[in-house]
Motif scaffolding. Structure first.
Motif, PDB file in Angstrom:
ATOM      1  N   LEU B 299       0.835  -1.202   0.000  1.00 63.74           N
ATOM      2  CA  LEU B 299       0.000   0.000   0.000  1.00 63.74           C
ATOM      3  C   LEU B 299       0.873   1.257   0.000  1.00 63.74           C
ATOM      4  O   LEU B 299       1.916   1.300   0.655  1.00 63.74           O
ATOM      5  CB  LEU B 299      -0.877  -0.046   1.249  1.00 63.74           C
ATOM      6  CG  LEU B 299      -2.142   0.798   1.316  1.00 63.74           C
ATOM      7  CD1 LEU B 299      -3.047   0.539   0.113  1.00 63.74           C
ATOM      8  CD2 LEU B 299      -2.894   0.470   2.606  1.00 63.74           C
ATOM      9  N   TYR B 300       0.414   2.273  -0.729  1.00 63.61           N
ATOM     10  CA  TYR B 300       1.052   3.602  -0.799  1.00 63.61           C
ATOM     11  C   TYR B 300       2.446   3.573  -1.421  1.00 63.61           C
ATOM     12  O   TYR B 300       3.263   4.450  -1.155  1.00 63.61           O
ATOM     13  CB  TYR B 300       1.163   4.246   0.595  1.00 63.61           C
ATOM     14  CG  TYR B 300      -0.081   4.222   1.403  1.00 63.61           C
ATOM     15  CD1 TYR B 300      -1.313   4.547   0.835  1.00 63.61           C
ATOM     16  CD2 TYR B 300      -0.056   3.881   2.748  1.00 63.61           C
ATOM     17  CE1 TYR B 300      -2.473   4.521   1.594  1.00 63.61           C
ATOM     18  CE2 TYR B 300      -1.203   3.856   3.518  1.00 63.61           C
ATOM     19  CZ  TYR B 300      -2.415   4.165   2.925  1.00 63.61           C
ATOM     20  OH  TYR B 300      -3.556   4.139   3.685  1.00 63.61           O
ATOM     21  N   VAL B 301       2.745   2.553  -2.213  1.00 66.54           N
ATOM     22  CA  VAL B 301       4.069   2.478  -2.824  1.00 66.54           C
ATOM     23  C   VAL B 301       3.932   2.561  -4.336  1.00 66.54           C
ATOM     24  O   VAL B 301       3.026   1.970  -4.923  1.00 66.54           O
ATOM     25  CB  VAL B 301       4.779   1.162  -2.416  1.00 66.54           C
ATOM     26  CG1 VAL B 301       6.066   0.984  -3.191  1.00 66.54           C
ATOM     27  CG2 VAL B 301       5.070   1.157  -0.924  1.00 66.54           C
ATOM     28  N   ASP B 302       4.826   3.305  -4.936  1.00 69.67           N
ATOM     29  CA  ASP B 302       4.882   3.438  -6.382  1.00 69.67           C
ATOM     30  C   ASP B 302       5.643   2.221  -6.940  1.00 69.67           C
ATOM     31  O   ASP B 302       6.819   2.028  -6.617  1.00 69.67           O
ATOM     32  CB  ASP B 302       5.606   4.764  -6.663  1.00 69.67           C
ATOM     33  CG  ASP B 302       5.833   5.033  -8.124  1.00 69.67           C
ATOM     34  OD1 ASP B 302       5.727   4.090  -8.929  1.00 69.67           O
ATOM     35  OD2 ASP B 302       6.121   6.188  -8.450  1.00 69.67           O
ATOM     36  N   ALA B 322       0.378  -0.287 -12.784  1.00 73.82           N
ATOM     37  CA  ALA B 322       0.101   0.488 -13.986  1.00 73.82           C
ATOM     38  C   ALA B 322       1.298   1.331 -14.396  1.00 73.82           C
ATOM     39  O   ALA B 322       1.629   1.431 -15.579  1.00 73.82           O
ATOM     40  CB  ALA B 322      -1.111   1.374 -13.748  1.00 73.82           C
ATOM     41  N   CYS B 323       1.954   1.921 -13.401  1.00 73.94           N
ATOM     42  CA  CYS B 323       3.041   2.837 -13.729  1.00 73.94           C
ATOM     43  C   CYS B 323       4.253   2.112 -14.298  1.00 73.94           C
ATOM     44  O   CYS B 323       5.178   2.741 -14.789  1.00 73.94           O
ATOM     45  CB  CYS B 323       3.415   3.660 -12.513  1.00 73.94           C
ATOM     46  SG  CYS B 323       3.494   2.719 -11.005  1.00 73.94           S
ATOM     47  N   LEU B 328      -0.199   2.344 -18.937  1.00 72.11           N
ATOM     48  CA  LEU B 328      -0.715   2.932 -17.695  1.00 72.11           C
ATOM     49  C   LEU B 328      -1.919   2.178 -17.156  1.00 72.11           C
ATOM     50  O   LEU B 328      -2.607   2.644 -16.259  1.00 72.11           O
ATOM     51  CB  LEU B 328      -1.048   4.423 -17.861  1.00 72.11           C
ATOM     52  CG  LEU B 328       0.166   5.322 -18.124  1.00 72.11           C
ATOM     53  CD1 LEU B 328      -0.269   6.764 -18.257  1.00 72.11           C
ATOM     54  CD2 LEU B 328       1.205   5.183 -17.021  1.00 72.11           C
ATOM     55  N   PRO B 330      -3.183  -1.070 -15.096  1.00 78.11           N
ATOM     56  CA  PRO B 330      -2.596  -2.077 -14.217  1.00 78.11           C
ATOM     57  C   PRO B 330      -2.836  -3.485 -14.760  1.00 78.11           C
ATOM     58  O   PRO B 330      -3.639  -3.678 -15.675  1.00 78.11           O
ATOM     59  CB  PRO B 330      -3.322  -1.862 -12.902  1.00 78.11           C
ATOM     60  CG  PRO B 330      -4.630  -1.254 -13.269  1.00 78.11           C
ATOM     61  CD  PRO B 330      -4.388  -0.455 -14.520  1.00 78.11           C
ATOM     62  N   LEU B 340      -4.906  -5.072  -4.641  1.00 76.03           N
ATOM     63  CA  LEU B 340      -4.218  -3.815  -4.861  1.00 76.03           C
ATOM     64  C   LEU B 340      -3.332  -3.920  -6.109  1.00 76.03           C
ATOM     65  O   LEU B 340      -2.616  -4.905  -6.269  1.00 76.03           O
ATOM     66  CB  LEU B 340      -3.341  -3.563  -3.630  1.00 76.03           C
ATOM     67  CG  LEU B 340      -2.947  -2.158  -3.254  1.00 76.03           C
ATOM     68  CD1 LEU B 340      -4.194  -1.323  -2.985  1.00 76.03           C
ATOM     69  CD2 LEU B 340      -2.088  -2.231  -1.996  1.00 76.03           C
ATOM     70  N   THR B 341      -3.400  -2.918  -6.980  1.00 74.89           N
ATOM     71  CA  THR B 341      -2.577  -3.005  -8.190  1.00 74.89           C
ATOM     72  C   THR B 341      -1.315  -2.159  -8.093  1.00 74.89           C
ATOM     73  O   THR B 341      -0.373  -2.381  -8.842  1.00 74.89           O
ATOM     74  CB  THR B 341      -3.360  -2.570  -9.447  1.00 74.89           C
ATOM     75  OG1 THR B 341      -3.595  -1.166  -9.385  1.00 74.89           O
ATOM     76  CG2 THR B 341      -4.675  -3.313  -9.578  1.00 74.89           C
ATOM     77  N   HIS B 342      -1.306  -1.170  -7.181  1.00 74.48           N
ATOM     78  CA  HIS B 342      -0.062  -0.390  -7.090  1.00 74.48           C
ATOM     79  C   HIS B 342       0.918  -1.064  -6.136  1.00 74.48           C
ATOM     80  O   HIS B 342       0.546  -1.984  -5.405  1.00 74.48           O
ATOM     81  CB  HIS B 342      -0.346   1.077  -6.732  1.00 74.48           C
ATOM     82  CG  HIS B 342      -0.834   1.304  -5.329  1.00 74.48           C
ATOM     83  ND1 HIS B 342      -2.063   1.850  -5.056  1.00 74.48           N
ATOM     84  CD2 HIS B 342      -0.259   1.068  -4.126  1.00 74.48           C
ATOM     85  CE1 HIS B 342      -2.207   1.951  -3.740  1.00 74.48           C
ATOM     86  NE2 HIS B 342      -1.140   1.475  -3.160  1.00 74.48           N
ATOM     87  N   LEU B 380       7.775   9.196  -0.458  1.00 73.39           N
ATOM     88  CA  LEU B 380       6.431   9.684  -0.776  1.00 73.39           C
ATOM     89  C   LEU B 380       5.772  10.356   0.427  1.00 73.39           C
ATOM     90  O   LEU B 380       4.673  10.905   0.310  1.00 73.39           O
ATOM     91  CB  LEU B 380       5.550   8.524  -1.265  1.00 73.39           C
ATOM     92  CG  LEU B 380       5.916   7.927  -2.622  1.00 73.39           C
ATOM     93  CD1 LEU B 380       5.229   6.585  -2.819  1.00 73.39           C
ATOM     94  CD2 LEU B 380       5.517   8.872  -3.757  1.00 73.39           C
ATOM     95  N   GLY B 381       6.440  10.304   1.582  1.00 74.83           N
ATOM     96  CA  GLY B 381       5.899  10.926   2.792  1.00 74.83           C
ATOM     97  C   GLY B 381       4.616  10.270   3.275  1.00 74.83           C
ATOM     98  O   GLY B 381       3.708  10.952   3.744  1.00 74.83           O
ATOM     99  N   VAL B 382       4.543   8.952   3.157  1.00 75.35           N
ATOM    100  CA  VAL B 382       3.294   8.271   3.507  1.00 75.35           C
ATOM    101  C   VAL B 382       3.443   7.361   4.720  1.00 75.35           C
ATOM    102  O   VAL B 382       2.517   6.641   5.073  1.00 75.35           O
ATOM    103  CB  VAL B 382       2.758   7.430   2.320  1.00 75.35           C
ATOM    104  CG1 VAL B 382       2.371   8.344   1.189  1.00 75.35           C
ATOM    105  CG2 VAL B 382       3.784   6.405   1.881  1.00 75.35           C
TER     106      VAL B 382
END
Lengths: 83, 385
Positions: B299-302, B322-323, B328, B330, B340-342, B380-382
């Motif tokens: 979660l919350y990771v690129d 996706a990225c 683009l 996923p 989760l796809t990210h 990412l500051g998350v």
């Protein structure tokens, strides 16, 4: 609150249009943590991954995903928070 | 820094198959259709390669054709079933997590045809296994003439219930195309199929499609030339590739079971290490799976940043985020499973014969994971969200 948050239903809106994954989910999570009074949040997003990641986030965090609605060039995803 | 290969979905070649390929450049370069000595030698070598692959799959050599790639063979497998069905119908039933070589042409055919449901995508469970009730229901729709299901998914590793799925296609005489492009050579050879598709890359060979049509199956390719690959291809394969594929199969046959057992255990370690990281979901069936494939999402990771950060530490992994794709979009597999796809990382372990230090590489990945994910989250500051 951002954007059109002060609607009649006191709707909380996160505008993540134009932002790519994982930013829509991050902004949703950030909003939820800084707005303890919010019960229902709507996320506006154009990123296709949001359609899968917002429901998955809800499942992982124990919230209810209340569906997505196409609005022109973006989708509005509604989240019912369990608090 | 030593590179650590944890993305073996597209190779590299088994070292002995590589030697065979180089030697075959001299011995087997000719067109096997030619009548001169060089051509006859190439034809004999091609026959030999076909016999090896057929024996490995438990079929007869005329049932086996070589095609330019796994995806080409997948598309051809379905084309042949649909063409042979003639006027009985054109509807195809497939799981929602099939290879894009099945889904993309299927959707295009449906879009061109009058019946909007000419291509049915059957949903899967959270672990990626096809929903058998929905599969059964989809098969009952009039005009259904083809069914497609993978032996196991190459992105998440989940095996499909082939026996049960074929028990549902058989009574109506609907041929079942089984996509084993991710599993051949790494898992038991499937037996519940009418048309089987493989890719030599999955067992340490070069890119080479393998299309097996079981005798008696209604299958015909519109553009067939009877003299080429038993009417299932328009060109004979390049013989050195077929020889290298057969060599890789033979080289790995003896150690296949022990290799799979070790891979299963190594993947178990990755699953445990990833699960221990905060907000990280390991997806796919934990038990009924390919021995060598695992994927997880944080979660919350690129995903792109994560692949890049691991790459800088010498760890080569793939991602379905996706990225990390050119479109683009996923991974359709993760999307269909509702996961989760990210922040996605996918590991495909190489065979031990290809990568003797794979256990050490897995240990390095497990060691690097928590800190790497934390660092990407920090950027990412998350942290703490």
């Amino acid at each position: 609150m951002t954007g059109a948050a002060d609607s009649a239903q006191d709707e909380h809106v996160v505008d993540a249009r134009g932002k790519r994954c994982p930013l829509p989910v991050i902004e949703l999570a950030r909003y939820v943590s800084t707005h303890p009074q919010a019960r229902r949040v709507v996320v506006l997003a154009t990123d296709p991954a949001a359609a899968h990641d917002i429901p998955a986030w809800c499942r992982m965090r124990g919230h209810d995903f209340a569906g997505g609605q196409q609005r022109g060039d973006h989708v509005a995803y509604a989240v019912e928070l369990a608090r | 820094m030593r590179r650590r290969l944890l993305d073996a979905a597209s190779g590299p070649l088994h070292p002995v198959a590589q030697q065979t390929l180089v030697a075959a450049l001299d011995a087997g370069w000719a067109d096997p259709a030619r009548l001169h000595a060089e051509g006859r030698r190439a034809a004999a070598l091609l026959d030999r390669a076909r016999e090896v692959v057929a024996a490995g799959l438990g079929v007869r050599p005329p049932e086996v054709s070589f095609l330019p790639s796994g995806p080409t063979a997948l598309a051809r497998a379905v084309d042949g079933v649909l063409y042979a069905a003639g006027r009985r119908g054109a509807r195809t039933v497939a799981s929602a997590v099939e290879h894009s070589a099945i889904l993309v042409p299927g959707r295009a055919r449906a879009a061109r045809s009058a019946g909007a449901d000419a291509f049915a995508e059957v949903p899967v469970s959270r672990t990626g296994a096809v929903e058998l009730d929905a599969w059964a229901e989809a098969l009952t729709v009039a005009g259904t003439v083809a069914a497609v299901l993978q032996a196991a998914n190459g992105e998440v590793g989940t095996r499909q219930p082939l026996e049960a799925a074929r028990a549902l296609t058989q009574p109506s005489g609907i041929p079942l195309v089984v996509d084993a492009t991710a599993s051949l050579g790494r898992d038991d050879v499937p037996t519940a199929w009418d048309v089987l598709v493989g890719d030599a890359r999955s067992w340490g060979g070069p890119p080479l499609g393998v299309l097996v049509v079981r005798e008696g199956t209604r299958w015909h390719w519109r553009d067939a030339r009877a003299d080429v690959e038993h009417g299932r291809a328009d060109v004979a394969p390049w013989v050195p590739l077929a020889l290298a594929a057969a060599e890789a199969w033979q080289q790995t046959a003896a150690s296949r079971q022990s290799d799979a057992q070790e891979a299963h255990m190594l993947v178990e370690r990755i699953r445990a290490a990833a699960s221990a990281v905060a907000d990280t979901e390991v997806v796919g069936d934990p038990v009924d799976r390919l021995p060598h494939v695992v994927t997880f999402s944080s979660l919350y990771v690129d995903g792109e940043a994560l692949v890049g950060a691991l790459d800088r530490q010498g760890l080569a992994v793939a991602s379905g985020s996706a990225c990390t794709s050119s479109t683009l979009e996923p991974s359709h597999v993760l999307a269909a499973m509702g996961t989760l796809t990210h922040g996605n990382v996918r590991v495909t372990l190489p065979l031990a014969a290809v990568s003797p230090d794979r256990a050490d590489d897995v240990a390095a990945l497990c060691y690097a994971l928590p800190g790497t994910i934390e660092a990407v989250r920090g950027e990412l500051g998350v942290a703490g969200l």
